[in-house]
Design an enzyme around this catalytic site. Structure first.
Site: not given
Length: 310
Positions: A46, A106, A123, A142, A168, A193
């Site tokens: 990621e 993302n 994501k 995020e 993730c 991450n």
């Protein structure tokens, strides 16, 4: 046997001061290593092009836009695509995407052996928060810098198999794997991450977080009879530590390969896509065994609602 030699290309920390060109050079070095080991397909983490920038708060969120890619491939990433084409190697990696109409995601992409982007995933399960939180040990913003993905959980045919992607935190949600499983997915690839300590629960350190990481991957693989390839960005980025845990899980839920360090490195493993068949044709033969008439709450309700008290 449908064998794919997969290279899980873990990346060590990417510091805030590193340039895209420096990072891409590291990715190419990993790809060259994988090519020397006969890999057909390389998977990176990621946000593979940058540090994990959602740990920093900007009052004006537009100040974070320099971490995003407005073009893929662009001038700085084209050399990675060129090298993949030279090696005849498929690849997947994650990055921060800025769309032409100003949306932020993302994102991960799937690239075939010709260097063509054949799949994109954004994501969906964004963790963290969207405003500065002074109660946290560190920020995880995020929800401030990304929008929830809008492409669902599609799968694609490539290398003689059926591939899907997630990113993730998605790996922690069973719906992620099941939606792809219902499309016959044979390999799920994902980058992550993951901070080594929970920002809201300091006693939850790397041992517990690694347990939950393995648990999520193994359950998703087993319950959908699919390979899962999970690739970390790890180590200390400007003083913020990310855990490793790059590993490959087989369709029976067993960890068959893993890296034991936090540096740049490739984990190469032969994955037989036909190994997914037994699970898909027996205990997880969805057509025979699923009872969707009883699953309505899964899509009909977001939050948990206990029954009323007597």
């Amino acid at each position: 046997m449908r064998r794919i030699r997969v290279a899980a290309a873990q990346m060590g920390p990417i510091q805030k001061a590193e340039t895209r060109e420096q990072v891409v050079a590291r990715m190419i070095a990993l790809m060259d290593d994988a090519a020397g080991k006969g890999a057909d397909f390389i998977v990176y983490p990621e946000l593979a092009l940058t540090t994990f920038f959602p740990r920093w708060y900007h009052a004006d969120r537009a100040e974070a836009d320099h971490w995003f890619e407005a073009q893929m491939p662009g001038p700085q990433t084209q050399p990675l695509f060129d090298r993949a084409r030279e090696h005849g190697m498929a690849m997947s990696f994650g990055y921060a995407e800025l769309t032409p109409d100003g949306h932020h995601f993302n994102t991960s992409i799937l690239v075939d052996k010709s260097g063509a982007i054949i799949g994109k995933y954004r994501k969906i399960h964004l963790p963290g928060h969207d405003e500065y939180d002074e109660e946290r040990a560190f920020q995880h913003l995020e929800k401030r810098y990304f929008e929830p993905g809008d492409l669902g959980f599609p799968v694609w045919r490539m290398l003689g198999g059926i591939f899907g992607m997630c990113i993730c935190n998605d790996r922690r949600w069973p719906e992620t794997y099941r939606v792809m499983g219902l499309q016959g997915v044979e390999m799920v690839v994902l980058g992550f991450n993951t901070p080594s300590v929970n920002s809201q629960k300091g006693e939850e350190g790397i041992e517990q977080r690694m347990f939950h990481h393995r648990l999520s991957l193994q359950a998703g693989a087993y319950q959908n009879a699919t390979w899962v390839v999970a690739v970390a960005k790890a180590g200390s980025e400007d003083g913020h530590h990310l855990m490793g845990g790059t590993m490959i899980v087989d369709p029976d839920g067993f960890i068959v390969a893993q890296l034991g360090h936090e540096d740049d490195g490739v984990l190469v493993h032969d994955c037989d896509l036909d190994a997914t068949r037994f699970g898909k044709e027996t205990i997880f033969d969805f057509a025979r065994h699923r009872r969707i008439a009883h699953y309505g709450l899964i899509t009909g309700r977001v939050g948990a609602e206990p029954p009323p008290e007597e």
